[in-house]
Design an enzyme around this catalytic site. Structure first.
Site, mmCIF file in Angstrom:
data_model
loop_
_atom_site.group_PDB
_atom_site.id
_atom_site.type_symbol
_atom_site.label_atom_id
_atom_site.label_comp_id
_atom_site.label_asym_id
_atom_site.label_seq_id
_atom_site.Cartn_x
_atom_site.Cartn_y
_atom_site.Cartn_z
ATOM 1 N N THR A 1 0.839 -1.201 0.000
ATOM 2 C CA THR A 1 0.000 0.000 0.000
ATOM 3 C C THR A 1 0.866 1.239 0.000
ATOM 4 O OG1 THR A 1 -1.641 -1.105 1.336
ATOM 5 C CG2 THR A 1 -1.647 1.297 1.436
ATOM 6 N N ARG B 1 -13.157 -8.368 -0.612
ATOM 7 C CA ARG B 1 -12.249 -8.317 0.563
ATOM 8 C C ARG B 1 -11.724 -6.892 0.766
ATOM 9 N NH1 ARG B 1 -6.762 -6.569 1.369
ATOM 10 N NH2 ARG B 1 -5.863 -7.735 3.083
ATOM 11 N N ASP C 1 -6.746 -3.134 5.550
ATOM 12 C CA ASP C 1 -6.612 -2.085 6.575
ATOM 13 C C ASP C 1 -6.623 -0.675 5.987
ATOM 14 O OD1 ASP C 1 -4.028 -2.972 5.424
ATOM 15 O OD2 ASP C 1 -3.290 -1.228 6.524
ATOM 16 N N THR D 1 1.563 -0.434 5.902
ATOM 17 C CA THR D 1 1.517 -1.333 4.756
ATOM 18 C C THR D 1 1.828 -2.724 5.279
ATOM 19 O OG1 THR D 1 2.420 -1.853 2.571
ATOM 20 C CG2 THR D 1 3.929 -0.816 4.121
ATOM 21 N N GLY E 1 -3.171 -6.637 5.705
ATOM 22 C CA GLY E 1 -4.285 -5.916 6.324
ATOM 23 C C GLY E 1 -4.951 -6.692 7.440
HETATM 24 N N1 GLY Z 1 -2.334 -3.435 3.503
HETATM 25 C C1 GLY Z 1 -3.142 -3.580 2.377
HETATM 26 C C2 GLY Z 1 -4.122 -4.652 2.446
HETATM 27 O O1 GLY Z 1 -3.941 -5.619 3.169
HETATM 28 O O2 GLY Z 1 -5.108 -4.583 1.762
#
Ligand code: GLY
Length: 317
Positions: free
Chosen positions: A150, A178, A181, A201, A204
């Site tokens: 991310t 889905r 985070d 990042t 999530g």
């Molecule tokens: N950190 C990004 C996700 O898991 O979607």
């Protein structure tokens, strides 16, 4: 003082551009939006925006968020398809009194009504990555789920205003619908201009278990330096996940306080991040955890050149 910090090497061009603006009095919100949009628009960053990796149905579903640290206003979208700049839609949502977090068809209808640019976000290159991963998963039994980088950014402007923004295509090969985070306040991001901000990042599903961005801001509010706050929060969550569940997913956090001091912590090897302040040129660092503390070294030109070649290398299936 002005400053900006972001996850990963992919943020450096955006940070470089936004910091020129911050140096001339740009608003912290305009700076993070500009910088995240540059990441979203670049087709070779394969985990954010255009060129982002698809879900298991080969559809690109994007998550993004925006937070204003003065007013604590938040806007977010999740699972949005076919819009060029999810971060800008998230920012627009932060101006609404209610309905600040929209998903899927609702987010797309809002974007359409407000005149945001429609775009097919699935590139031929992302399709090749998809085909390759499908083959590897079938033939070699590799996990389909690797890949969730991310972009998360925190900015501070000369007026002391701080903002946060995130954008991601989420977990590669995720189930349709889905959400990770990155769109969730407190987990993927949090910012309070009276303290500072943090953004995440990694996996999530695990970052959410610790509301880790909020935890870092809370630790900074107690008086911790961003570096100490990041190390404490990442080490604690990593340890708890291992104790209770046997393993921890990837967790990497960047933080900035309202004095322009920054910190970064990770539980993975060679986590990269981008930072610039009034006193520090835009710089890419590589971080590693050594004895519970995260150590940062400036990325060498050789490393940067290898990265530039790697993201454009032909994909062989
Ligand atoms: N950190 C990004 C996700 O898991 O979607």
């Amino acid at each position: 003082m002005w400053a900006m910090i972001a996850t990963w090497r992919m943020a450096i061009e955006g940070i470089t551009e936004a910091c020129k603006g911050l140096n001339e009095g740009m608003d912290a919100g305009d700076a993070v939006e500009l910088a995240v949009k540059m990441v979203e628009d670049y087709p070779f960053y394969k985990s954010v925006g255009y060129g982002g990796l698809p879900n298991e149905n080969c559809e690109v579903e994007l998550d993004a968020a925006y937070m204003d640290g003065d007013t604590l206003a938040i806007g977010a979208v999740a699972g949005i398809r076919d819009y060029a700049n999810p971060v800008s839609i998230a920012r627009k949502l932060s101006d609404e009194k209610v309905n600040n977090f929209l998903v899927g068809a609702g987010a797309e209808a809002y974007a359409h009504k407000n005149g945001f640019e429609r775009k097919n976000m699935l590139t031929d290159r992302a399709k090749l990555h998809y085909e390759k991963r499908k083959k590897e998963t079938l033939e070699k039994g590799l996990s389909p789920y690797i890949g969730h980088d991310t972009v998360g950014m925190i900015s501070l402007d000369e007026n002391g205003k701080m903002c946060a923004a995130t954008s991601t295509s989420g977990l590669f090969m995720k189930k349709r619908g889905r959400i990770g985070d990155s769109a969730l306040s407190g987990s993927g991001f949090y910012v309070d201009s009276e303290v500072g901000g943090a953004t995440a990042t990694g996996l999530g599903e695990d970052l959410m278990k610790g509301c880790i961005s909020y935890e870092i801001v809370r630790l900074m509010k107690e008086g911790k330096h961003p570096q100490e706050a990041c190390d404490i929060a990442v080490n604690q969550l990593d340890k708890e996940l291992i104790r209770r569940r046997g393993k921890a997913g990837d967790l990497s956090l960047v933080a900035l306080n309202n004095k322009g001091e920054w910190g970064v912590a990770t539980n993975i090897a060679d986590f990269t991040f981008s930072v610039a302040t009034k006193n520090e040129e835009p710089t890419v660092y590589i971080s590693n955890r050594v004895d519970g503390k995260t150590i940062h070294e400036v990325a060498s030109q050789e490393w940067l050149d290898a990265y530039a070649a790697r993201i454009k290398a032909p994909i062989e299936i």
